[in-house]
Scaffold this active site. Structure first.
Site, PDB file in Angstrom:
ATOM      1  N   ALA A 188     -12.224   1.310   3.786  1.00 63.40           N
ATOM      2  CA  ALA A 188     -11.123   0.625   3.109  1.00 63.40           C
ATOM      3  C   ALA A 188     -10.304   1.573   2.242  1.00 63.40           C
ATOM      4  CB  ALA A 188     -11.682  -0.528   2.284  1.00 63.40           C
ATOM      5  N   HIS A 189      -9.258   1.016   1.644  1.00 61.46           N
ATOM      6  CA  HIS A 189      -8.308   1.845   0.881  1.00 61.46           C
ATOM      7  C   HIS A 189      -8.952   2.485  -0.346  1.00 61.46           C
ATOM      8  CE1 HIS A 189      -6.836  -2.074  -1.365  1.00 61.46           C
ATOM      9  NE2 HIS A 189      -8.118  -1.869  -1.499  1.00 61.46           N
ATOM     10  N   ASN A 190      -8.526   3.731  -0.562  1.00 62.29           N
ATOM     11  CA  ASN A 190      -8.905   4.540  -1.724  1.00 62.29           C
ATOM     12  C   ASN A 190     -10.370   4.967  -1.751  1.00 62.29           C
ATOM     13  OD1 ASN A 190      -6.549   2.541  -3.094  1.00 62.29           O
ATOM     14  ND2 ASN A 190      -6.325   4.748  -3.353  1.00 62.29           N
ATOM     15  N   GLN A 247       0.842  -1.188   0.000  1.00 62.26           N
ATOM     16  CA  GLN A 247       0.000   0.000   0.000  1.00 62.26           C
ATOM     17  C   GLN A 247       0.883   1.246   0.000  1.00 62.26           C
ATOM     18  OE1 GLN A 247      -3.770  -0.746   0.115  1.00 62.26           O
ATOM     19  NE2 GLN A 247      -2.479  -2.351  -0.775  1.00 62.26           N
TER      20      GLN A 247
END
Length: 326
Positions: free
Chosen positions: A224-226, A183
């Site tokens: 979560a990511h993004n 990440q």
């Protein structure tokens, strides 16, 4: 023990921009529920279904809507929005003895590559990792971790036990198992944000995860990511938003709800409790998909009906489900 605060009704009316009906010299030293109020309490009535409780209340003053029909039993603070007035009153009576700015607890661990304003509050056992940026008037309560590459803008509060900037859930399958996707992005949190206890917000895989100005998050929320979460959004407890979903301003989400990944949700969308968003939403409005608990046999029968009506609507057969489909 902190000194008990007290205010005249004249002072409370001025601070809350309310219309005072009654004696301006009356002194109030606490804010209370209608049922538990005493002779020096101010209470509030924002929902008329609780108005019958006033008959036995001992409060000396009541916050009500400006159209409320008053009597001689109480002093009244009248406003356009009693609930907002109540919120302002809670700030007056809040005990600020434990919140000191500037303050950094001796047990906090701060990376040499982090940039932390001198005007912050950092509680016990906080970890602030590499390349984090903390701006002024940020409060980070005890036992929080900012793993890496987290930027927090001014006047934001992070509550107890929250983890920011942890790895997103990124793995590529192979014939030898899963290969971790590192990440490499960050996490940007805006101004006047409040993040509840034990939340987790991942940093991005390549681009940043973004929590925009004015967002409020309850406890036990995972983002979560993004994900991009728009301004002034509000999310209740135990919700989750999967990776790379882009959410507009003023998003509201009831408890135990979810948003699947890679979706686009427009501004001004409200999601009811226990709802799973599986498709992008292009029109503002209220969306809900609650199914009450049933005996397993009854559920099997109901699910057949649901599948039929959903398929019929998709095929343009004119089935009216009485609300928006998600």
């Amino acid at each position: 023990m902190p000194k008990q605060k007290s205010f005249t009704l004249k002072e409370l009316a001025k601070v809350t921009e309310s219309i005072l009906i009654g004696d301006p010299s009356i002194v109030v030293d606490n804010i209370s529920s209608i049922a538990n109020a005493n002779s020096t309490s101010v209470t509030f009535l924002s929902n008329l279904k609780y108005s019958s409780l006033l008959a036995n209340s001992k409060a000396c003053a009541v916050v009500v809507h400006k159209n409320f029909e008053d009597d001689n039993k109480f002093n009244y603070l009248k406003s356009d929005d009693p609930y907002l007035t109540y919120a302002k009153l809670t700030k007056l009576f809040k005990d600020e003895s434990e919140l000191v700015i500037p303050f950094i607890h001796d047990s906090a661990v701060i990376s040499d590559t982090a940039s932390v304003s001198k005007k912050v509050h950092i509680g016990a056992n906080v970890f602030i990792g590499p390349n984090c940026i903390i701006n002024e008037n940020v409060v980070i309560n005890a036992n929080c971790s900012l793993v890496k590459d987290v930027e927090i803008d001014s006047d934001t509060t992070i509550n107890y036990g929250t983890v920011l900037g942890s790895d997103g859930f990124g793995f590529a399958p192979s014939n030898k198992g899963y290969v971790k996707i590192e990440q490499l992005g960050g996490l940007k949190i805006g101004k006047n944000v409040e993040i509840g206890a034990n939340c987790t917000i991942d940093r991005g895989a390549l681009d940043n995860t973004e929590i925009h100005d004015g967002v409020i998050l309850d406890n036990l929320i995972h983002i979560a990511h993004n994900v991009v979460l728009g301004k002034n959004s509000a999310i209740a407890a135990s919700c989750a938003i999967a990776g790379s979903s882009k959410i507009g301003q003023n998003f509201q989400m009831g408890g135990l709800s979810g948003v699947l990944g890679h979706l686009d949700i427009c501004d001004d969308v409200s999601v009811g409790a226990h709802t799973l968003i599986t498709k992008s939403i292009k029109q503002p409005g209220n969306y809900i998909g609650i199914m009450p608990a049933q005996d397993s046999g009854d559920w099997a029968k109901s699910s057949v009906c649901l599948l039929y009506t959903s398929d019929a609507a998709d095929e343009g057969l004119g089935v009216d489900l009485g609300g928006r489909r998600i």
